[in-house]
Design a protein around this motif. Sequence first.
Motif, PDB file in Angstrom:
ATOM      1  N   MET A   1       0.852  -1.166   0.000  1.00 36.66           N
ATOM      2  CA  MET A   1       0.000   0.000   0.000  1.00 36.66           C
ATOM      3  C   MET A   1       0.896   1.226   0.000  1.00 36.66           C
ATOM      4  SD  MET A   1      -3.033   0.873   2.563  1.00 36.66           S
ATOM      5  CE  MET A   1      -4.330   0.823   1.387  1.00 36.66           C
ATOM      6  N   ARG A  95      -3.560 -13.409   9.204  1.00 38.04           N
ATOM      7  CA  ARG A  95      -4.275 -12.932   8.032  1.00 38.04           C
ATOM      8  C   ARG A  95      -4.652 -11.474   8.250  1.00 38.04           C
ATOM      9  NH1 ARG A  95      -9.844 -15.655   6.383  1.00 38.04           N
ATOM     10  NH2 ARG A  95     -10.357 -14.666   8.359  1.00 38.04           N
ATOM     11  N   TRP A  96      -4.331 -10.641   7.304  1.00 37.83           N
ATOM     12  CA  TRP A  96      -4.686  -9.225   7.371  1.00 37.83           C
ATOM     13  C   TRP A  96      -6.129  -9.066   6.914  1.00 37.83           C
ATOM     14  CZ3 TRP A  96      -1.614  -5.421   9.274  1.00 37.83           C
ATOM     15  CH2 TRP A  96      -0.272  -5.745   9.475  1.00 37.83           C
ATOM     16  N   HIS A  97      -6.919  -8.317   7.678  1.00 34.77           N
ATOM     17  CA  HIS A  97      -8.301  -8.053   7.308  1.00 34.77           C
ATOM     18  C   HIS A  97      -8.469  -6.659   6.727  1.00 34.77           C
ATOM     19  CE1 HIS A  97     -10.098 -11.688   8.918  1.00 34.77           C
ATOM     20  NE2 HIS A  97      -9.219 -11.591   9.908  1.00 34.77           N
ATOM     21  N   HIS A  98      -7.634  -5.746   7.176  1.00 31.45           N
ATOM     22  CA  HIS A  98      -7.797  -4.358   6.734  1.00 31.45           C
ATOM     23  C   HIS A  98      -6.461  -3.641   6.901  1.00 31.45           C
ATOM     24  CE1 HIS A  98     -10.442  -1.022   5.732  1.00 31.45           C
ATOM     25  NE2 HIS A  98      -9.788  -0.293   6.612  1.00 31.45           N
ATOM     26  N   VAL A  99      -6.036  -2.873   5.913  1.00 32.43           N
ATOM     27  CA  VAL A  99      -4.780  -2.126   5.993  1.00 32.43           C
ATOM     28  C   VAL A  99      -5.060  -0.685   5.569  1.00 32.43           C
ATOM     29  CG1 VAL A  99      -2.425  -1.896   5.130  1.00 32.43           C
ATOM     30  CG2 VAL A  99      -3.394  -4.170   5.492  1.00 32.43           C
ATOM     31  N   GLU A 100      -4.891   0.265   6.489  1.00 33.49           N
ATOM     32  CA  GLU A 100      -5.091   1.683   6.187  1.00 33.49           C
ATOM     33  C   GLU A 100      -3.842   2.520   6.390  1.00 33.49           C
ATOM     34  OE1 GLU A 100      -8.305   3.369   8.369  1.00 33.49           O
ATOM     35  OE2 GLU A 100      -9.826   2.454   7.096  1.00 33.49           O
ATOM     36  N   ARG A 101      -2.951   2.069   7.281  1.00 33.65           N
ATOM     37  CA  ARG A 101      -1.759   2.869   7.542  1.00 33.65           C
ATOM     38  C   ARG A 101      -0.888   2.869   6.303  1.00 33.65           C
ATOM     39  NH1 ARG A 101       1.478   1.080  12.057  1.00 33.65           N
ATOM     40  NH2 ARG A 101       1.055  -0.975  11.254  1.00 33.65           N
TER      41      ARG A 101
END
Length: 151
Positions: A1, A95-101
Amino acid sequence: MALVRSGANVFDPLSVEFWADADPFGTVRSLAERCPVLTNVRVDWKETPAAHVFKADLPGVRKDQAKVEVEDGDVLVISGERARDELADDGKNERWHHVERSSGKFQRRFRLPRGARVDQVSASMDDGVLTVTVPKEQAKKPQVKAVQISG
């Protein structure tokens, strides 16, 4: 990201990106065209009687990951890279569920006004806030010399 370029400085005429984006004829290349570095670092700029003070929020960035430079004698450049957490599964059944940083490279450029002492720029980092101080030239007070009137 990757970091996403923000429009936070779109109305700031002292920001170098303002002029690149406002160029209707395309003679000034925008920051995105000049380099793949993106800008979403928030920076406050205040002027005191003695200096220009820039404060950049750099959470998660270590001192050795940030860089402060002066280009062409009048452009302050704050840049660096925010490390990325590993998103790959490394066998730990995570497991990653959400990445915003955001992560990746960042850069902000500011054209300094006349009278900035670029040879005396200082920077410090405390609790994820980079503070850059650019001293101003002392305002010269006019020297008044009394002249004797003859006659």
